[in-house]
Design a protein around this motif. Structure first.
Motif, mmCIF file in Angstrom:
data_model
loop_
_atom_site.group_PDB
_atom_site.id
_atom_site.type_symbol
_atom_site.label_atom_id
_atom_site.label_comp_id
_atom_site.label_asym_id
_atom_site.label_seq_id
_atom_site.Cartn_x
_atom_site.Cartn_y
_atom_site.Cartn_z
ATOM 1 N N ILE A 1 3.425 -0.857 -6.068
ATOM 2 C CA ILE A 1 2.820 0.045 -5.084
ATOM 3 C C ILE A 1 1.391 0.352 -5.528
ATOM 4 O O ILE A 1 1.180 0.856 -6.629
ATOM 5 C CB ILE A 1 3.603 1.384 -4.976
ATOM 6 C CG1 ILE A 1 5.105 1.145 -4.777
ATOM 7 C CG2 ILE A 1 3.003 2.261 -3.876
ATOM 8 C CD1 ILE A 1 5.480 0.394 -3.539
ATOM 9 N N ASP A 2 0.442 0.047 -4.672
ATOM 10 C CA ASP A 2 -0.959 0.369 -4.950
ATOM 11 C C ASP A 2 -1.166 1.842 -4.566
ATOM 12 O O ASP A 2 -1.551 2.173 -3.451
ATOM 13 C CB ASP A 2 -1.859 -0.555 -4.118
ATOM 14 C CG ASP A 2 -3.324 -0.425 -4.488
ATOM 15 O OD1 ASP A 2 -3.685 0.538 -5.186
ATOM 16 O OD2 ASP A 2 -4.112 -1.295 -4.057
ATOM 17 N N ARG A 3 -0.888 2.714 -5.543
ATOM 18 C CA ARG A 3 -0.840 4.161 -5.254
ATOM 19 C C ARG A 3 -2.237 4.767 -5.390
ATOM 20 O O ARG A 3 -2.543 5.494 -6.358
ATOM 21 C CB ARG A 3 0.146 4.833 -6.217
ATOM 22 C CG ARG A 3 0.337 6.335 -5.949
ATOM 23 C CD ARG A 3 1.195 6.555 -4.736
ATOM 24 N NE ARG A 3 1.538 7.936 -4.516
ATOM 25 C CZ ARG A 3 1.060 8.667 -3.482
ATOM 26 N NH1 ARG A 3 0.188 8.158 -2.634
ATOM 27 N NH2 ARG A 3 1.477 9.898 -3.328
ATOM 28 N N ASN A 4 -3.091 4.443 -4.423
ATOM 29 C CA ASN A 4 -4.464 4.978 -4.477
ATOM 30 C C ASN A 4 -4.595 6.292 -3.714
ATOM 31 O O ASN A 4 -5.679 6.848 -3.606
ATOM 32 C CB ASN A 4 -5.464 3.930 -3.976
ATOM 33 C CG ASN A 4 -5.117 3.417 -2.581
ATOM 34 O OD1 ASN A 4 -4.570 4.151 -1.758
ATOM 35 N ND2 ASN A 4 -5.436 2.166 -2.310
ATOM 36 N N THR A 5 -3.519 6.778 -3.170
ATOM 37 C CA THR A 5 -3.396 8.079 -2.481
ATOM 38 C C THR A 5 -4.223 8.212 -1.200
ATOM 39 O O THR A 5 -4.316 9.293 -0.634
ATOM 40 C CB THR A 5 -3.712 9.300 -3.395
ATOM 41 O OG1 THR A 5 -5.116 9.358 -3.637
ATOM 42 C CG2 THR A 5 -2.945 9.235 -4.702
ATOM 43 N N LEU A 6 -4.812 7.102 -0.743
ATOM 44 C CA LEU A 6 -5.572 7.149 0.509
ATOM 45 C C LEU A 6 -5.027 6.145 1.513
ATOM 46 O O LEU A 6 -4.500 5.092 1.135
ATOM 47 C CB LEU A 6 -7.045 6.813 0.258
ATOM 48 C CG LEU A 6 -7.910 7.848 -0.457
ATOM 49 C CD1 LEU A 6 -9.305 7.272 -0.697
ATOM 50 C CD2 LEU A 6 -8.018 9.137 0.365
ATOM 51 N N GLN A 7 -5.153 6.483 2.788
ATOM 52 C CA GLN A 7 -4.965 5.515 3.859
ATOM 53 C C GLN A 7 -6.156 5.673 4.800
ATOM 54 O O GLN A 7 -7.174 6.237 4.382
ATOM 55 C CB GLN A 7 -3.613 5.690 4.533
ATOM 56 C CG GLN A 7 -3.280 7.071 5.021
ATOM 57 C CD GLN A 7 -1.798 7.160 5.408
ATOM 58 O OE1 GLN A 7 -1.011 7.731 4.678
ATOM 59 N NE2 GLN A 7 -1.432 6.592 6.538
ATOM 60 N N ILE A 8 -6.096 5.170 6.043
ATOM 61 C CA ILE A 8 -7.318 5.192 6.860
ATOM 62 C C ILE A 8 -7.739 6.615 7.207
ATOM 63 O O ILE A 8 -8.892 6.990 7.096
ATOM 64 C CB ILE A 8 -7.147 4.390 8.175
ATOM 65 C CG1 ILE A 8 -6.871 2.917 7.867
ATOM 66 C CG2 ILE A 8 -8.394 4.513 9.042
ATOM 67 C CD1 ILE A 8 -6.716 2.053 9.100
ATOM 68 N N VAL B 1 -7.442 3.692 -8.198
ATOM 69 C CA VAL B 1 -8.513 4.396 -7.493
ATOM 70 C C VAL B 1 -9.003 3.460 -6.397
ATOM 71 O O VAL B 1 -9.390 2.323 -6.671
ATOM 72 C CB VAL B 1 -9.671 4.744 -8.453
ATOM 73 C CG1 VAL B 1 -10.846 5.337 -7.680
ATOM 74 C CG2 VAL B 1 -9.177 5.703 -9.527
ATOM 75 N N LYS B 2 -8.948 3.930 -5.176
ATOM 76 C CA LYS B 2 -9.446 3.113 -4.082
ATOM 77 C C LYS B 2 -10.964 2.983 -4.236
ATOM 78 O O LYS B 2 -11.642 3.967 -4.534
ATOM 79 C CB LYS B 2 -9.074 3.759 -2.734
ATOM 80 C CG LYS B 2 -8.982 2.764 -1.596
ATOM 81 C CD LYS B 2 -8.160 3.279 -0.426
ATOM 82 C CE LYS B 2 -8.345 2.389 0.785
ATOM 83 N NZ LYS B 2 -7.464 2.718 1.901
ATOM 84 N N GLY B 3 -11.484 1.775 -4.084
ATOM 85 C CA GLY B 3 -12.919 1.553 -4.285
ATOM 86 C C GLY B 3 -13.318 1.437 -5.750
ATOM 87 O O GLY B 3 -14.504 1.511 -6.084
ATOM 88 N N GLY C 1 0.846 -1.191 0.000
ATOM 89 C CA GLY C 1 0.000 0.000 0.000
ATOM 90 C C GLY C 1 0.879 1.237 0.000
ATOM 91 O O GLY C 1 2.064 1.181 0.360
ATOM 92 N N ASP C 2 0.321 2.374 -0.390
ATOM 93 C CA ASP C 2 1.130 3.590 -0.359
ATOM 94 C C ASP C 2 1.267 4.103 1.089
ATOM 95 O O ASP C 2 2.362 4.481 1.521
ATOM 96 C CB ASP C 2 0.614 4.663 -1.329
ATOM 97 C CG ASP C 2 -0.887 4.899 -1.272
ATOM 98 O OD1 ASP C 2 -1.570 4.295 -0.421
ATOM 99 O OD2 ASP C 2 -1.387 5.699 -2.088
ATOM 100 N N GLY C 3 0.183 4.042 1.853
ATOM 101 C CA GLY C 3 0.282 4.413 3.270
ATOM 102 C C GLY C 3 1.294 3.547 4.001
ATOM 103 O O GLY C 3 2.032 4.010 4.879
ATOM 104 N N GLU C 4 1.344 2.297 3.595
ATOM 105 C CA GLU C 4 2.262 1.326 4.199
ATOM 106 C C GLU C 4 3.721 1.766 4.108
ATOM 107 O O GLU C 4 4.558 1.353 4.924
ATOM 108 C CB GLU C 4 2.068 -0.029 3.500
ATOM 109 C CG GLU C 4 3.026 -1.113 3.956
ATOM 110 C CD GLU C 4 2.813 -2.453 3.265
ATOM 111 O OE1 GLU C 4 2.010 -2.541 2.323
ATOM 112 O OE2 GLU C 4 3.465 -3.422 3.695
HETATM 113 MG MG LIG Z 1 -3.502 3.600 0.009
#
Ligand SMILES: [Mg+2]
Ligand SMILES: Cc1ncc(C[n+]2csc(CCOP(=O)(O)OP(=O)(O)O)c2C)c(N)n1
Lengths: 316, 278
Positions: free
Chosen positions: B172-179, B236-238, B144-147
């Motif tokens: 890298i799953d660069r969806n630009t979001l984390q929690i 894109v996340k989701g 993950g990117d947050g990871e």
């Molecule tokens: Mg992410």
């Protein structure tokens, strides 16, 4: 018994109240504010929250630095990551260097249920207990939580607070006096004693109610502080009741049970004794309460353990 | 498998992911949808991994470092024939091996993950072993990117370039979001490409939700001799469900009945569109 909030919720609310009065209080999070119910804290006091991203080692090191500069720091993250991954930071930067950080492990024990073993903390009492200069508190209900958070603010030493996710029953009358290091007896009894810590205390109390109907009188103690340990209350139970059961949301290795066992032996007590917790095996999968029930951390399971110990004692 | 068939598979996978999360009452919805196309292309086009060769030391390896997106992985492994699809519906149940993070009790899973920041180091170790033994397998890992805030990822990166692991493919799953929100607001990562290059990777970018682009980029591996491969997959996340796309709240949220119905309708519609396209 009346159902309250989750201890995590009470932790977050209490901390927000205290931090609004004292701007020297800081919270440090690692993408964990949502799980820790600290979103309102972040919105209300944006200058008092520091976010380090998903980096628990960094979280604890940064917190140690802040504490050394006089800040009252709560380092908050799921107990599983905080006390494994950042264990060296806890040992060296916090405990050994004597930076009085308040390490807050949320969703502790098997709170995360079916998320699996990566997300369980069944080792944290054992790991932290062997580290000098850090106290360990696992509140059982909302009252103990509120009191523990208040006491932690000006606690002179590093301290670890451990909270779960489930709403908890109120266990104490409001005039109860809480002190770190002093256990609370929540139910009197003279046949058998259950010493429990954290969320399972409620289950021990329910077991005592089952036993009462069978004319077995069961003392229930909330041993919210694992360090410094209330030896006196333990030894009193050993003198006044005929068997002791310890109950914890932790491995049976190295936690509350083994603490009690070693103290009892050192003080020459030999009585029927059982440690109830998570055995040393691949933990069964399921929700927190399914895991509890599976391993006998249930009202009926604990009542049965009590019957068996008393039977043993009669046969001896 | 042709691009069209792969696209249809992605739609089916997304439907299954939502179905089992809804049935299991919990799951990492948005992160699973974000990496669905990557897993689809890896397992159905790129990697030689199947139930038949899973004990073969020459098989490719896949380690999912962002373990929380396990519903996508379980779904793809069922489709590959590692276990009957029905077993997916034991997700999160008492005594089921299908729990919320990958475990080797489930056939087809290489490593137990779920605590972030572990997969890359394990992948590096497996890639070094492959070199030592002169084996042809490649090791793929998804982060993950947050990871990436976990320092261990960067420690592993140094080892990867030191040992010239061109048999390692880091995605890298660069969806630009984390929690908590956007990665750039929580703990900024950019300039990410420069960081990875400085750590010795040969870096490529790809639209991580575009099947054809994924097929193309994986076809270019190894990107350079003697350098570990790194793909920044812009996702894109989701992905695939309008109201879940790029919405932070869907990280670990379960759709209610109405949301579920709408999501399935949207996905059915996109399947129709794939079929209609020439
Ligand atoms: Mg992410
Ligand atoms: C060591 C560790 N810390 C914290 C978590 C909790 N956690 C699970 S998912 C997640 C956010 C992950 O964000 P990202 O890596 O960007 O994944 P994605 O957006 O693809 O879901 C966090 C903090 C964890 N699983 N492991």
């Amino acid at each position: 018994m009346e159902l309250g909030q989750s201890n995590q919720d009470v932790f977050a609310e209490t901390l927000l109240e205290l931090a609004m009065q004292d701007h020297n209080i800081l919270v440090v999070t690692s993408d964990s504010r949502g799980s820790a119910k600290l979103v309102p804290f972040g919105q209300t006091l944006p200058d008092q929250i520091i976010e380090v991203g998903i980096a628990e080692q960094n979280l604890v090191g940064v917190s140690a630095g802040l504490a050394s500069a006089g800040k009252k720091v709560f380092a908050v993250s799921p107990a599983c990551f905080l006390t494994t991954r950042a264990l060296e930071q806890i040992k060296n930067d916090v405990a050994y260097s004597d930076n009085p950080v308040k390490i807050v492990g949320i969703s502790a024990g098997v709170s995360y249920g079916a998320l699996g073993s990566t997300h369980h903390s069944l080792h944290d009492y054992a790991a932290l207990r062997t580290i000098n200069n850090i106290d360990i508190v696992a509140p059982a209900d909302n009252f103990e939580t509120r009191e523990a958070v208040q006491a932690a603010i000006n606690h002179p030493r590093p301290i670890y607070l451990r909270f779960g996710k489930k709403p908890m029953y109120h266990l104490h009358p409001l005039d109860t006096k809480f002190e770190i290091g002093r256990a609370l007896t929540i139910h009197e009894g003279h046949d058998v004693t259950m010493i429990a810590t954290g969320e399972p205390v409620t289950r021990a109390l329910l077991a005592a109610q089952i036993l009462e109907k069978e004319d077995i009188s069961c003392r229930v103690i909330s041993m919210h502080t694992l360090k410094p340990f209330d030896t006196e209350t333990l030894l009193k139970a050993a003198r006044e009741t005929r068997a002791i059961i310890t109950v914890e949301e932790h491995s049976v290795c190295g936690g509350l049970g083994e603490t009690c066992a070693s103290l009892l032996l050192r003080h020459r007590f030999c009585l029927p004794f059982q440690i109830v917790g998570i055995p040393d095996e691949y933990t069964v999968t399921g929700s927190q309460s399914e895991i509890f029930d599976h391993y006998g951390i249930s009202a009926e399971g604990l009542a049965q353990t009590a019957r068996q110990l008393l039977q043993m004692e009669r046969q001896a | 498998m042709d691009i069209r068939a792969l696209k249809l598979k992605s739609v089916e996978y997304r439907k299954t992911i939502l179905d089992i999360i809804k049935h299991g009452g919990a799951g990492h919805t948005a992160g699973s949808l974000s990496c669905t196309d990557i897993l689809n292309v890896l397992y159905n086009h790129v990697m030689n991994i199947s139930p038949q060769n899973f004990t073969d030391p020459n098989r490719d390896r896949y380690i999912q470092s962002k373990g929380h997106s396990v519903e996508a992985l379980y779904t793809v492994l069922a489709d590959k024939g590692f276990y009957p699809r029905e077993e997916l519906y034991t997700l999160n149940r008492y005594k089921s091996h299908f729990i919320g993070h990958p475990t080797r009790k489930v056939p087809g899973i290489e490593q137990n993950t779920g605590a972030l920041g572990h997969g890359l180091s394990m992948a590096v170790g497996t890639a070094i072993a492959g070199k030592k033994d002169g084996r042809s397998y490649r090791v793929f890992t998804l982060l993950g990117d947050g990871e990436l805030a976990e320092g261990s990822s960067w420690e592993a990166s140094m080892t990867a370039s030191h040992y010239k692991l061109d048999n390692l493919v880091v995605i890298i799953d660069r969806n630009t979001l984390q929690i908590t929100g956007r990665t750039e607001e929580v703990n900024s990562l950019e300039p990410l490409e420069d960081k990875f290059e400085a750590f010795g990777y040969e870096v490529r970018h790809v639209d991580g939700n575009d099947i054809a682009a994924l097929v193309e980029i994986f076809g270019q591996v190894p990107f350079a001799k003697g350098k570990p491969n790194l793909i920044i997959a812009h996702t894109v996340k989701g992905k695939g469900v309008s109201f879940m796309e790029d919405a932070v709240k869907w990280h670990h949220k379960v759709p209610n009945d109405a949301e579920y119905q709408q999501a399935i309708q949207e996905l059915n519609l996109s399947a129709e569109q794939v079929k209609a396209a020439v």
